[in-house]
Design a protein around this motif. Structure first.
Motif, PDB file in Angstrom:
ATOM      1  N   LEU A  83      -1.852   4.518  -6.651  1.00  0.00           N
ATOM      2  CA  LEU A  83      -0.646   4.073  -5.961  1.00  0.00           C
ATOM      3  C   LEU A  83       0.598   4.705  -6.601  1.00  0.00           C
ATOM      4  O   LEU A  83       1.514   5.148  -5.906  1.00  0.00           O
ATOM      5  N   PRO A 137       0.818  -1.225   0.000  1.00  0.00           N
ATOM      6  CA  PRO A 137       0.000   0.000   0.000  1.00  0.00           C
ATOM      7  C   PRO A 137       0.849   1.271   0.000  1.00  0.00           C
ATOM      8  O   PRO A 137       0.453   2.284  -0.567  1.00  0.00           O
ATOM      9  N   GLU A 138       2.035   1.198   0.642  1.00  0.00           N
ATOM     10  CA  GLU A 138       2.883   2.395   0.701  1.00  0.00           C
ATOM     11  C   GLU A 138       4.328   2.044   0.358  1.00  0.00           C
ATOM     12  O   GLU A 138       5.222   2.104   1.214  1.00  0.00           O
ATOM     13  N   LEU A 192      -4.529   0.966  -9.964  1.00  0.00           N
ATOM     14  CA  LEU A 192      -3.182   1.164  -9.415  1.00  0.00           C
ATOM     15  C   LEU A 192      -2.625   2.546  -9.736  1.00  0.00           C
ATOM     16  O   LEU A 192      -1.540   2.905  -9.278  1.00  0.00           O
TER      17      LEU A 192
END
Ligand code: AMP
Ligand code: MN
Ligand code: MN
Length: 339
Positions: free
Chosen positions: A113, A91-92, A110
Motif C-alpha cells: 500500500l 485501498p487507494e 501494508l
C-alpha cells in the motif's frame, strides 16, 4: 567517525506540508505505524491523525500490520476511534503517512500500500531507516518519531490541544525511557513542557503506561528474570546477560505478548554486562530479539546484519531456531564486531 546526519532538509518539510495542503477535505488519508506498535508508533500516528482531523480532513484512518490488538497501557489513548484493522485500511489513499517504521519489513502486508501510494511521507528517527517513501522526514537525532510529528503539525498551523498532546507525550515518554536516555535534550524537555502546558497530568499518564500491569505479567516477569544468564567474559569481557520467554510462558500466565516489551529494562540494569539480549518467541522457531548496550557496542549494526534495525544502544531483529541458537548468533556477531 561519521556524524549523525542533520534533521530533515527544508525541502522535505516543505514537500510534506504542500502534499497535505494539496488535499481536499474528503481525500482519503491513511496513516500506518509499525507492527506490534509501541507508545511512539501509536502516539505519533494518532496524535498526527487527530491533527489532520483538526485541519478539517474527514477521511483519516490509522492502522498497523498484524494482529489488531492494542496493548492495555495504550488502550485509553486519544484518537483510538481513528484506528482500524489492517484489512480496513483505505485501498487507494491519496496520501500515506508512515510513523516510526525503520524498514519496510516492519510494514508487513501494508508495504504494498505504501509502495503504491501517489505520495508517502515517512516520519522516523531510526538511524537504520532504509530510505523508503517519497517524502522523508527522518532524523536519527530525534528522541522519538513524535518529535517529527509535532514539528509537522506545527508547520501545518494546527495548535496543540490536550488530546494531540497526550498522544505525543506518551510517545516521547516511552521512547526516552521516561526522559532518561541520551537523546533527552533540552529540546525534548521543552517539547514535554509545551505538551504538559495543554493540561496533561504526567503522573496519571506514567502510572497508566509504565506502572500498571496484571498480576500474571508480574509473575511471568519473575520467571523470565529468574532464568537470566550472565556471561561476564562475553562481548570481549564487557559482559553479556540474556534470557528468553516462550509462547508457553505467556499461555501459562494467560498474558498477551506485549507484556514482554518492557522486560528488557530490568535485565539491562545488570551492572556486570554491557550487552543485554531478550529473546521472545513469536511462533515455532521464530523469535523477536531485543538488543541493548550500555555504550560499548553499536547493537544496531548487529541487528542490521540480521535484517533488523534500531538505534545504536537499542535494536532488534528476528532470530530463528532455539533461544540458545539465537544467543550463539549474538555471541558470534559480538566477537566479529569487537575484533
Ligand atoms: P525493541 O527491542 O523491540 O524495544 O526494539 C528496539 C529498537 O529496535 C526499536 O527502535 C525498534 O524499532 C527496533 N527494532 C526492533 N526489532 C526490529 C526489527 N525486526 N527490524 C527493524 N527494527 C527493529
Ligand atoms: Mn517504535
Ligand atoms: Mn520510536
Amino acid at each position: 567517525m561519521t556524524l549523525p546526519s542533520a534533521g530533515p532538509a527544508a525541502e522535505q518539510w516543505d514537500a510534506a506540508v504542500a502534499a497535505i495542503r494539496a488535499l481536499g477535505g474528503a481525500a482519503p488519508i491513511q496513516l500506518i505505524c509499525h507492527v506490534s506498535p509501541d507508545g511512539d508508533a501509536l502516539g505519533s500516528m494518532l496524535g498526527f491523525a487527530l491533527g489532520l482531523r483538526r485541519l478539517g480532513h474527514t477521511r483519516v484512518r490509522a492502522t498497523f500490520p498484524g494482529e489488531f490488538s492494542i496493548p492495555t497501557p495504550y488502550s485509553a489513548m486519544p484518537g483510538l476511534d481513528l484506528l482500524v484493522p489492517e484489512a480496513d485500511a483505505y485501498p487507494e489513499p491519496d496520501l500515506v503517512l508512515v510513523f516510526d517504521v525503520a524498514a519496510e519489513s516492519r510494514l508487513g502486508g501494508l508495504a504494498a500500500l505504501v509502495a503504491a501510494a501517489p505520495v508517502s511521507v515517512v516520519l522516523d528517527h531510526h538511524a537504520s531507516n532504509t530510505g523508503f517513501g517519497t517524502i522523508r522526514l527522518v532524523d536519527p537525532r530525534a528522541a522519538a518519531t513524535s518529535v517529527l510529528a509535532e514539528q509537522l503539525i506545527e508547520r501545518l498551523g494546527v495548535p496543540l490541544d490536550t488530546e494531540i498532546a497526550e498522544c505525543f507525550y506518551v510517545a516521547l515518554a516511552t521512547d526516552t525511557g521516561s526522559f532518561k536516555f541520551d537523546a533527552t535534550t533540552v529540546a525534548v524537555h521543552e517539547l514535554a513542557a509545551r505538551l504538559i502546558a495543554t493540561g496533561l497530568r504526567p503522573g496519571d499518564i506514567s502510572r497508566r503506561i509504565f506502572d500498571t500491569r496484571p498480576f500474571g505479567a508480574m509473575k511471568l516477569a519473575g520467571e523470565v528474570l529468574g532464568r537470566a544468564v550472565l556471561e561476564p567474559a562475553a562481548a570481549g569481557g564487557r559482559g553479556l546477560v540474556w534470557t528468553y520467554a516462550t509462547l508457553a510462558d505467556l499461555a501459562r500466565h494467560d498474558q498477551p505478548p506485549y507484556v514482554l516489551d518492557t522486560l528488557i529494562d530490568p535485565v539491562r540494569s545488570v551492572a556486570e554486562a554491557d550487552v543485554t539480549v531478550l529473546v521472545k518467541q513469536v511462533s515455532e522457531g521464530e523469535w523477536a530479539v531485543s538488543l541493548r548496550s550500555k555504550g560499548a557496542v553499536d547493537v544496531s549494526r548487529l541487528a542490521i546484519s540480521q535484517g533488523g534495525g534500531g538505534h545504536r544502544l537499542a535494536a532488534g531483529f528476528t532470530g530463528y531456531g532455539e533461544p540458545g541458537d539465537v544467543v550463539d548468533t549474538v555471541r558470534r556477531l559480538l566477537d566479529d564486531y569487537l575484533n
